[in-house]
Design a protein around this motif. Structure first.
Motif, PDB file in Angstrom:
ATOM      1  N   GLU A 198       0.777  -1.055  -0.008  1.00  0.00           N
ATOM      2  CA  GLU A 198       0.045   0.050   0.060  1.00  0.00           C
ATOM      3  C   GLU A 198       0.822   1.296  -0.137  1.00  0.00           C
ATOM      4  O   GLU A 198       0.534   2.214  -0.615  1.00  0.00           O
ATOM      5  CB  GLU A 198      -1.057   0.136   1.222  1.00  0.00           C
ATOM      6  CG  GLU A 198      -2.032   0.844   1.041  1.00  0.00           C
ATOM      7  CD  GLU A 198      -3.170   0.597   2.091  1.00  0.00           C
ATOM      8  OE1 GLU A 198      -4.228   0.606   1.814  1.00  0.00           O
ATOM      9  OE2 GLU A 198      -2.739   0.697   3.384  1.00  0.00           O
ATOM     10  N   ARG A 199       2.026   1.287   0.655  1.00  0.00           N
ATOM     11  CA  ARG A 199       2.852   2.401   0.811  1.00  0.00           C
ATOM     12  C   ARG A 199       3.722   2.387  -0.442  1.00  0.00           C
ATOM     13  O   ARG A 199       4.080   3.627  -0.798  1.00  0.00           O
ATOM     14  CB  ARG A 199       3.960   1.970   1.847  1.00  0.00           C
ATOM     15  CG  ARG A 199       3.385   2.444   3.470  1.00  0.00           C
ATOM     16  CD  ARG A 199       4.321   2.483   4.269  1.00  0.00           C
ATOM     17  NE  ARG A 199       5.214   1.201   4.453  1.00  0.00           N
ATOM     18  CZ  ARG A 199       4.884   0.198   5.175  1.00  0.00           C
ATOM     19  NH1 ARG A 199       4.018   0.032   5.917  1.00  0.00           N
ATOM     20  NH2 ARG A 199       6.007  -0.795   5.182  1.00  0.00           N
ATOM     21  N   SER A 200       3.616   1.510  -1.422  1.00  0.00           N
ATOM     22  CA  SER A 200       4.390   1.734  -2.613  1.00  0.00           C
ATOM     23  C   SER A 200       3.380   2.529  -3.587  1.00  0.00           C
ATOM     24  O   SER A 200       3.975   2.698  -4.727  1.00  0.00           O
ATOM     25  CB  SER A 200       4.843   0.345  -3.088  1.00  0.00           C
ATOM     26  OG  SER A 200       3.447  -0.356  -3.625  1.00  0.00           O
ATOM     27  N   LEU A 201       2.298   2.451  -3.572  1.00  0.00           N
ATOM     28  CA  LEU A 201       1.339   2.962  -4.571  1.00  0.00           C
ATOM     29  C   LEU A 201       1.638   4.371  -5.091  1.00  0.00           C
ATOM     30  O   LEU A 201       1.332   4.451  -6.176  1.00  0.00           O
ATOM     31  CB  LEU A 201      -0.452   2.991  -4.048  1.00  0.00           C
ATOM     32  CG  LEU A 201      -0.692   1.498  -3.677  1.00  0.00           C
ATOM     33  CD1 LEU A 201      -2.230   1.604  -3.391  1.00  0.00           C
ATOM     34  CD2 LEU A 201      -0.327   0.487  -4.942  1.00  0.00           C
ATOM     35  N   ASP A 202       2.215   5.273  -4.554  1.00  0.00           N
ATOM     36  CA  ASP A 202       2.439   6.667  -4.937  1.00  0.00           C
ATOM     37  C   ASP A 202       3.605   6.369  -5.982  1.00  0.00           C
ATOM     38  O   ASP A 202       3.586   7.412  -6.860  1.00  0.00           O
ATOM     39  CB  ASP A 202       3.148   7.343  -3.701  1.00  0.00           C
ATOM     40  CG  ASP A 202       2.192   7.830  -2.612  1.00  0.00           C
ATOM     41  OD1 ASP A 202       1.155   7.851  -3.141  1.00  0.00           O
ATOM     42  OD2 ASP A 202       2.721   8.348  -1.876  1.00  0.00           O
ATOM     43  N   HIS A 203       4.344   5.272  -6.039  1.00  0.00           N
ATOM     44  CA  HIS A 203       5.362   5.380  -7.226  1.00  0.00           C
ATOM     45  C   HIS A 203       4.810   4.518  -8.624  1.00  0.00           C
ATOM     46  O   HIS A 203       5.188   4.421  -9.640  1.00  0.00           O
ATOM     47  CB  HIS A 203       6.284   4.379  -6.711  1.00  0.00           C
ATOM     48  CG  HIS A 203       7.065   5.123  -5.555  1.00  0.00           C
ATOM     49  ND1 HIS A 203       7.862   6.250  -5.496  1.00  0.00           N
ATOM     50  CD2 HIS A 203       7.160   4.735  -4.116  1.00  0.00           C
ATOM     51  CE1 HIS A 203       8.360   6.531  -4.475  1.00  0.00           C
ATOM     52  NE2 HIS A 203       7.720   5.566  -3.524  1.00  0.00           N
ATOM     53  N   LEU A 204       3.394   4.040  -8.206  1.00  0.00           N
ATOM     54  CA  LEU A 204       2.788   3.102  -9.506  1.00  0.00           C
ATOM     55  C   LEU A 204       2.215   4.175 -10.397  1.00  0.00           C
ATOM     56  O   LEU A 204       1.593   5.208 -10.112  1.00  0.00           O
ATOM     57  CB  LEU A 204       1.570   2.635  -8.821  1.00  0.00           C
ATOM     58  CG  LEU A 204       0.920   1.607  -9.838  1.00  0.00           C
ATOM     59  CD1 LEU A 204       1.974   0.492 -10.316  1.00  0.00           C
ATOM     60  CD2 LEU A 204      -0.301   0.815  -9.054  1.00  0.00           C
ATOM     61  N   GLY A 205       2.597   3.925 -11.760  1.00  0.00           N
ATOM     62  CA  GLY A 205       1.771   4.666 -12.749  1.00  0.00           C
ATOM     63  C   GLY A 205       1.393   4.049 -14.041  1.00  0.00           C
ATOM     64  O   GLY A 205       1.845   2.743 -13.982  1.00  0.00           O
ATOM     65  N   ASP A 206       0.644   4.743 -14.689  1.00  0.00           N
ATOM     66  CA  ASP A 206       0.153   4.018 -16.040  1.00  0.00           C
ATOM     67  C   ASP A 206       1.370   4.401 -16.998  1.00  0.00           C
ATOM     68  O   ASP A 206       1.724   5.620 -17.159  1.00  0.00           O
ATOM     69  CB  ASP A 206      -1.133   4.755 -16.342  1.00  0.00           C
ATOM     70  CG  ASP A 206      -1.666   4.016 -17.876  1.00  0.00           C
ATOM     71  OD1 ASP A 206      -0.951   3.547 -18.597  1.00  0.00           O
ATOM     72  OD2 ASP A 206      -2.759   4.436 -17.988  1.00  0.00           O
ATOM     73  N   PRO A 207       1.901   3.432 -17.662  1.00  0.00           N
ATOM     74  CA  PRO A 207       2.868   3.658 -18.795  1.00  0.00           C
ATOM     75  C   PRO A 207       2.590   3.946 -20.222  1.00  0.00           C
ATOM     76  O   PRO A 207       3.300   4.477 -20.872  1.00  0.00           O
ATOM     77  CB  PRO A 207       3.539   2.339 -18.926  1.00  0.00           C
ATOM     78  CG  PRO A 207       2.497   1.102 -18.739  1.00  0.00           C
ATOM     79  CD  PRO A 207       1.625   1.827 -17.575  1.00  0.00           C
ATOM     80  N   ALA A 214      -4.986  -1.044  -7.839  1.00  0.00           N
ATOM     81  CA  ALA A 214      -4.111  -1.604  -7.023  1.00  0.00           C
ATOM     82  C   ALA A 214      -4.661  -1.422  -5.570  1.00  0.00           C
ATOM     83  O   ALA A 214      -4.540  -2.649  -4.966  1.00  0.00           O
ATOM     84  CB  ALA A 214      -2.459  -1.052  -7.409  1.00  0.00           C
ATOM     85  N   SER A 215      -5.230  -0.392  -5.296  1.00  0.00           N
ATOM     86  CA  SER A 215      -5.709  -0.038  -3.768  1.00  0.00           C
ATOM     87  C   SER A 215      -6.680  -1.338  -3.622  1.00  0.00           C
ATOM     88  O   SER A 215      -6.818  -1.698  -2.807  1.00  0.00           O
ATOM     89  CB  SER A 215      -5.966   1.344  -3.659  1.00  0.00           C
ATOM     90  OG  SER A 215      -6.482   1.391  -2.378  1.00  0.00           O
ATOM     91  N   ARG A 216      -7.650  -1.203  -4.584  1.00  0.00           N
ATOM     92  CA  ARG A 216      -8.838  -2.170  -4.488  1.00  0.00           C
ATOM     93  C   ARG A 216      -8.478  -3.580  -4.423  1.00  0.00           C
ATOM     94  O   ARG A 216      -9.065  -4.162  -3.845  1.00  0.00           O
ATOM     95  CB  ARG A 216      -9.837  -1.874  -5.494  1.00  0.00           C
ATOM     96  CG  ARG A 216     -10.552  -0.666  -5.600  1.00  0.00           C
ATOM     97  CD  ARG A 216     -11.661  -0.817  -6.597  1.00  0.00           C
ATOM     98  NE  ARG A 216     -11.357  -0.953  -7.850  1.00  0.00           N
ATOM     99  CZ  ARG A 216     -11.145   0.011  -8.724  1.00  0.00           C
ATOM    100  NH1 ARG A 216     -11.173   1.452  -8.493  1.00  0.00           N
ATOM    101  NH2 ARG A 216     -10.936  -0.144 -10.106  1.00  0.00           N
ATOM    102  N   MET A 217      -7.183  -3.928  -5.088  1.00  0.00           N
ATOM    103  CA  MET A 217      -6.810  -5.256  -5.047  1.00  0.00           C
ATOM    104  C   MET A 217      -6.285  -5.581  -3.678  1.00  0.00           C
ATOM    105  O   MET A 217      -6.230  -6.696  -2.884  1.00  0.00           O
ATOM    106  CB  MET A 217      -5.601  -5.533  -6.023  1.00  0.00           C
ATOM    107  CG  MET A 217      -6.247  -5.398  -7.453  1.00  0.00           C
ATOM    108  SD  MET A 217      -4.891  -5.821  -8.669  1.00  0.00           S
ATOM    109  CE  MET A 217      -4.341  -7.524  -8.374  1.00  0.00           C
ATOM    110  N   ILE A 218      -5.591  -4.442  -3.205  1.00  0.00           N
ATOM    111  CA  ILE A 218      -5.052  -4.614  -1.782  1.00  0.00           C
ATOM    112  C   ILE A 218      -5.904  -4.695  -0.749  1.00  0.00           C
ATOM    113  O   ILE A 218      -5.998  -5.671   0.284  1.00  0.00           O
ATOM    114  CB  ILE A 218      -4.082  -3.703  -1.376  1.00  0.00           C
ATOM    115  CG1 ILE A 218      -2.852  -3.729  -2.003  1.00  0.00           C
ATOM    116  CG2 ILE A 218      -3.552  -3.488   0.118  1.00  0.00           C
ATOM    117  CD1 ILE A 218      -1.730  -2.320  -2.056  1.00  0.00           C
TER     118      ILE A 218
END
Length: 77
Positions: A40-49, A64-68
């Motif tokens: 969850e803490r890593s989500l800020d680094h997640l993006g759409d390519p 991703a948040s909904r999956m977690i």
């Protein structure tokens, strides 16, 4: 693979991959609590390519948040 098979097969792979990922998340979280918090803490680094108008970083983070959240709710049975 023909074009008529491409979309159903891509959908089937996505469903299978998502199921296996959920089960892996649940399994590891059960044995090593903290995995889901870490993810969850890593989500800020997640993006759409994507490089076109379909790019939506926030939508990817929401998925991703909904999956977690789903993995937290389901847990290991």
């Amino acid at each position: 693979m023909t074009d008529t098979n491409a979309l159903p097969q891509a959908r089937q792979r996505e469903i299978a991959t998502e199921h296996l990922l959920f089960k892996l998340m649940e399994y590891v979280e059960d044995r090593h609590p903290g995995l889901l918090d870490f993810m969850e803490r890593s989500l800020d680094h997640l993006g759409d390519p994507a490089t076109d108008g379909t790019k939506d970083d926030q939508a990817v983070r929401q998925v991703a948040s909904r999956m977690i959240a789903g993995a937290r709710k389901q847990g290991v049975s």
